[in-house]
Write a protein that holds these residues in place. Structure first.
Motif, PDB file in Angstrom:
ATOM      1  N   GLY A  31       0.803  -1.216   0.000  1.00 19.66           N
ATOM      2  CA  GLY A  31       0.000   0.000   0.000  1.00 19.66           C
ATOM      3  C   GLY A  31       0.838   1.269   0.000  1.00 19.66           C
ATOM      4  N   GLN A  32       0.166   2.371  -0.316  1.00 19.93           N
ATOM      5  CA  GLN A  32       0.846   3.654  -0.470  1.00 19.93           C
ATOM      6  C   GLN A  32       1.550   4.102   0.808  1.00 19.93           C
ATOM      7  OE1 GLN A  32      -1.735   6.910  -1.547  1.00 19.93           O
ATOM      8  NE2 GLN A  32      -0.117   7.974  -2.614  1.00 19.93           N
ATOM      9  N   LYS A  33       0.929   3.847   1.964  1.00 23.91           N
ATOM     10  CA  LYS A  33       1.500   4.313   3.222  1.00 23.91           C
ATOM     11  C   LYS A  33       2.712   3.491   3.666  1.00 23.91           C
ATOM     12  CE  LYS A  33      -1.605   5.546   6.422  1.00 23.91           C
ATOM     13  NZ  LYS A  33      -2.871   5.474   7.186  1.00 23.91           N
ATOM     14  N   SER A  34       2.945   2.359   3.060  1.00 27.85           N
ATOM     15  CA  SER A  34       4.097   1.544   3.435  1.00 27.85           C
ATOM     16  C   SER A  34       5.353   1.946   2.667  1.00 27.85           C
ATOM     17  CB  SER A  34       3.806   0.077   3.174  1.00 27.85           C
ATOM     18  OG  SER A  34       3.808  -0.171   1.787  1.00 27.85           O
ATOM     19  N   ARG A  35       5.195   2.637   1.566  1.00 26.92           N
ATOM     20  CA  ARG A  35       6.323   2.992   0.712  1.00 26.92           C
ATOM     21  C   ARG A  35       7.003   4.275   1.210  1.00 26.92           C
ATOM     22  NH1 ARG A  35       5.146  -1.552  -1.955  1.00 26.92           N
ATOM     23  NH2 ARG A  35       3.246  -1.557  -3.181  1.00 26.92           N
ATOM     24  N   SER A  36       8.278   4.399   0.884  1.00 24.54           N
ATOM     25  CA  SER A  36       8.977   5.620   1.265  1.00 24.54           C
ATOM     26  C   SER A  36       8.542   6.749   0.340  1.00 24.54           C
ATOM     27  CB  SER A  36      10.488   5.431   1.162  1.00 24.54           C
ATOM     28  OG  SER A  36      10.872   5.347  -0.182  1.00 24.54           O
ATOM     29  N   GLY A  37       8.250   7.894   0.917  1.00 22.95           N
ATOM     30  CA  GLY A  37       7.814   9.040   0.121  1.00 22.95           C
ATOM     31  C   GLY A  37       6.387   8.938  -0.350  1.00 22.95           C
ATOM     32  N   GLY A  38       5.694   7.869  -0.028  1.00 18.04           N
ATOM     33  CA  GLY A  38       4.332   7.696  -0.507  1.00 18.04           C
ATOM     34  C   GLY A  38       3.324   8.207   0.497  1.00 18.04           C
ATOM     35  N   TYR A  39       2.651   9.277   0.178  1.00 18.12           N
ATOM     36  CA  TYR A  39       1.556   9.756   1.008  1.00 18.12           C
ATOM     37  C   TYR A  39       0.642  10.609   0.154  1.00 18.12           C
ATOM     38  CZ  TYR A  39      -0.495   9.598   5.583  1.00 18.12           C
ATOM     39  OH  TYR A  39      -1.334   9.309   6.629  1.00 18.12           O
ATOM     40  N   HIS A  40      -0.443  11.082   0.702  1.00 13.20           N
ATOM     41  CA  HIS A  40      -1.422  11.846  -0.065  1.00 13.20           C
ATOM     42  C   HIS A  40      -1.812  13.095   0.695  1.00 13.20           C
ATOM     43  CE1 HIS A  40      -4.285  10.293   2.841  1.00 13.20           C
ATOM     44  NE2 HIS A  40      -3.769   9.093   2.626  1.00 13.20           N
ATOM     45  N   LYS A  41      -2.462  14.005  -0.011  1.00 14.29           N
ATOM     46  CA  LYS A  41      -2.844  15.263   0.627  1.00 14.29           C
ATOM     47  C   LYS A  41      -4.067  15.082   1.515  1.00 14.29           C
ATOM     48  CE  LYS A  41      -5.096  16.645  -3.653  1.00 14.29           C
ATOM     49  NZ  LYS A  41      -4.822  17.279  -4.904  1.00 14.29           N
ATOM     50  N   VAL A  42      -4.294  16.052   2.376  1.00 14.94           N
ATOM     51  CA  VAL A  42      -5.417  16.018   3.311  1.00 14.94           C
ATOM     52  C   VAL A  42      -6.733  15.981   2.543  1.00 14.94           C
ATOM     53  CG1 VAL A  42      -6.624  17.335   5.095  1.00 14.94           C
ATOM     54  CG2 VAL A  42      -4.138  17.271   5.068  1.00 14.94           C
ATOM     55  N   GLY A  43      -7.618  15.076   2.921  1.00 13.84           N
ATOM     56  CA  GLY A  43      -8.913  14.964   2.272  1.00 13.84           C
ATOM     57  C   GLY A  43      -8.927  14.032   1.076  1.00 13.84           C
ATOM     58  N   PHE A  44      -7.779  13.504   0.693  1.00 19.07           N
ATOM     59  CA  PHE A  44      -7.714  12.579  -0.456  1.00 19.07           C
ATOM     60  C   PHE A  44      -8.329  11.244  -0.070  1.00 19.07           C
ATOM     61  CE2 PHE A  44      -5.358   9.453  -3.108  1.00 19.07           C
ATOM     62  CZ  PHE A  44      -5.779   9.904  -4.342  1.00 19.07           C
ATOM     63  N   GLU A  45      -9.197  10.712  -0.927  1.00 15.04           N
ATOM     64  CA  GLU A  45      -9.908   9.471  -0.619  1.00 15.04           C
ATOM     65  C   GLU A  45      -9.625   8.396  -1.659  1.00 15.04           C
ATOM     66  OE1 GLU A  45     -14.058  10.085   0.248  1.00 15.04           O
ATOM     67  OE2 GLU A  45     -13.650  11.943   1.323  1.00 15.04           O
ATOM     68  N   GLY A  46      -8.396   8.337  -2.126  1.00 12.96           N
ATOM     69  CA  GLY A  46      -7.998   7.288  -3.050  1.00 12.96           C
ATOM     70  C   GLY A  46      -8.544   7.470  -4.450  1.00 12.96           C
ATOM     71  N   GLY A  47      -8.907   8.661  -4.826  1.00  7.31           N
ATOM     72  CA  GLY A  47      -9.436   8.914  -6.161  1.00  7.31           C
ATOM     73  C   GLY A  47     -10.943   9.063  -6.170  1.00  7.31           C
ATOM     74  N   GLN A  48     -11.604   8.550  -5.108  1.00 11.59           N
ATOM     75  CA  GLN A  48     -13.058   8.768  -4.972  1.00 11.59           C
ATOM     76  C   GLN A  48     -13.287  10.258  -4.751  1.00 11.59           C
ATOM     77  OE1 GLN A  48     -15.396   6.168  -2.307  1.00 11.59           O
ATOM     78  NE2 GLN A  48     -15.752   7.996  -1.094  1.00 11.59           N
ATOM     79  N   MET A  49     -14.435  10.764  -5.215  1.00 13.35           N
ATOM     80  CA  MET A  49     -14.738  12.181  -5.047  1.00 13.35           C
ATOM     81  C   MET A  49     -14.744  12.509  -3.550  1.00 13.35           C
ATOM     82  SD  MET A  49     -15.292  14.950  -6.703  1.00 13.35           S
ATOM     83  CE  MET A  49     -15.632  14.354  -8.341  1.00 13.35           C
ATOM     84  N   PRO A  50     -13.876  13.404  -3.110  1.00 13.16           N
ATOM     85  CA  PRO A  50     -13.748  13.670  -1.673  1.00 13.16           C
ATOM     86  C   PRO A  50     -15.004  14.275  -1.059  1.00 13.16           C
ATOM     87  CG  PRO A  50     -12.117  14.905  -2.938  1.00 13.16           C
ATOM     88  CD  PRO A  50     -12.973  14.189  -3.909  1.00 13.16           C
ATOM     89  N   MET A  51     -15.136  14.081   0.240  1.00 13.23           N
ATOM     90  CA  MET A  51     -16.326  14.533   0.974  1.00 13.23           C
ATOM     91  C   MET A  51     -16.579  16.032   0.780  1.00 13.23           C
ATOM     92  SD  MET A  51     -18.740  13.540   3.086  1.00 13.23           S
ATOM     93  CE  MET A  51     -18.242  12.102   3.976  1.00 13.23           C
ATOM     94  N   HIS A  52     -15.524  16.833   0.840  1.00 16.88           N
ATOM     95  CA  HIS A  52     -15.718  18.288   0.735  1.00 16.88           C
ATOM     96  C   HIS A  52     -16.165  18.711  -0.652  1.00 16.88           C
ATOM     97  CE1 HIS A  52     -11.932  19.226  -1.444  1.00 16.88           C
ATOM     98  NE2 HIS A  52     -11.467  18.174  -0.802  1.00 16.88           N
ATOM     99  N   ARG A  53     -16.056  17.835  -1.652  1.00 12.21           N
ATOM    100  CA  ARG A  53     -16.574  18.145  -2.980  1.00 12.21           C
ATOM    101  C   ARG A  53     -17.921  17.488  -3.240  1.00 12.21           C
ATOM    102  NH1 ARG A  53     -12.426  17.416  -7.640  1.00 12.21           N
ATOM    103  NH2 ARG A  53     -14.202  18.288  -8.755  1.00 12.21           N
ATOM    104  N   ARG A  54     -18.231  16.438  -2.469  1.00  9.65           N
ATOM    105  CA  ARG A  54     -19.529  15.758  -2.639  1.00  9.65           C
ATOM    106  C   ARG A  54     -20.672  16.542  -2.006  1.00  9.65           C
ATOM    107  NH1 ARG A  54     -16.876  10.664  -1.163  1.00  9.65           N
ATOM    108  NH2 ARG A  54     -17.743  10.898   0.908  1.00  9.65           N
ATOM    109  N   LEU A  55     -20.377  17.242  -0.905  1.00 11.94           N
ATOM    110  CA  LEU A  55     -21.438  17.935  -0.167  1.00 11.94           C
ATOM    111  C   LEU A  55     -21.749  19.290  -0.799  1.00 11.94           C
ATOM    112  CD1 LEU A  55     -20.280  17.154   3.463  1.00 11.94           C
ATOM    113  CD2 LEU A  55     -22.093  16.035   2.186  1.00 11.94           C
ATOM    114  N   PRO A  56     -23.011  19.721  -0.720  1.00  8.92           N
ATOM    115  CA  PRO A  56     -23.367  21.022  -1.291  1.00  8.92           C
ATOM    116  C   PRO A  56     -22.803  22.171  -0.465  1.00  8.92           C
ATOM    117  CG  PRO A  56     -25.255  20.047  -0.186  1.00  8.92           C
ATOM    118  CD  PRO A  56     -24.181  19.021  -0.167  1.00  8.92           C
ATOM    119  N   LYS A  57     -22.513  23.258  -1.154  1.00 14.15           N
ATOM    120  CA  LYS A  57     -21.986  24.450  -0.478  1.00 14.15           C
ATOM    121  C   LYS A  57     -23.136  25.422  -0.260  1.00 14.15           C
ATOM    122  CE  LYS A  57     -17.952  22.690  -1.380  1.00 14.15           C
ATOM    123  NZ  LYS A  57     -18.380  21.342  -1.705  1.00 14.15           N
ATOM    124  N   ARG A  58     -23.149  26.089   0.899  1.00  6.76           N
ATOM    125  CA  ARG A  58     -24.218  27.046   1.175  1.00  6.76           C
ATOM    126  C   ARG A  58     -23.681  28.300   1.822  1.00  6.76           C
ATOM    127  NH1 ARG A  58     -30.019  25.800   2.959  1.00  6.76           N
ATOM    128  NH2 ARG A  58     -29.637  28.000   3.155  1.00  6.76           N
TER     129      ARG A  58
END
Length: 143
Positions: free
Chosen positions: A37-64
């Motif tokens: 997996g990505q977290k086991s590799r050296s230098g392998g990590y992702h940005k905050v809110g990244f969900e493995g390519g799935q549309m992230p929560m902050h983009r799925r929810l409506p803005k008001r």
């Protein structure tokens, strides 16, 4: 006290955990990273809110709504605080000096909350309809 006797406070220094140093240490082989997996590799990590390519929560929810950037220039004051202030004539400068409104305030409005028994003359300050009626009933004026 001498330079050769100075020591850090007790508990301030501790040995760094040494991982990947054999089975007997309990942290050998995968060194506490699990398998693959990505977290086991050296230098392998992702940005905050990244969900493995799935549309992230902050983009799925409506803005008001939004928060106006002009709000920091607006301030409000109650009839009760005008009563406590005890000045005959009130303008934005006197309110700033008394610390009742922020230094950035450009527009100040009086709202009807509390009671006003003293005649107060407002200059350069707005008032709601109810507050204006209460000020005039106490013998004051809004200009």
């Amino acid at each position: 006290m001498q330079l050769n006797t100075i020591k850090p406070a007790a508990g301030a220094k501790h040995a760094k955990r040494r991982v990947g140093r054999g089975i007997g240490s309990g942290l050998g082989k995968t060194a506490g990273r699990g398998h693959k997996g990505q977290k086991s590799r050296s230098g392998g990590y992702h940005k905050v809110g990244f969900e493995g390519g799935q549309m992230p929560m902050h983009r799925r929810l409506p803005k008001r709504g939004f928060k106006s950037r002009l709000l920091k220039y607006n301030a409000e004051i109650t009839l009760g605080t005008l009563q406590q202030l005890g000045a005959d004539t009130v303008d934005i400068l006197t309110l700033k000096q008394a610390g009742l409104v922020g230094e950035l305030a450009k527009v100040v409005k009086v709202i009807k909350s509390g009671e006003l028994k003293k005649a107060v003359r407002l200059t350069g300050i707005g008032a709601t309809a109810g507050a204006k009626a209460a000020i005039e009933a106490a013998g004051g004026s809004v200009a």
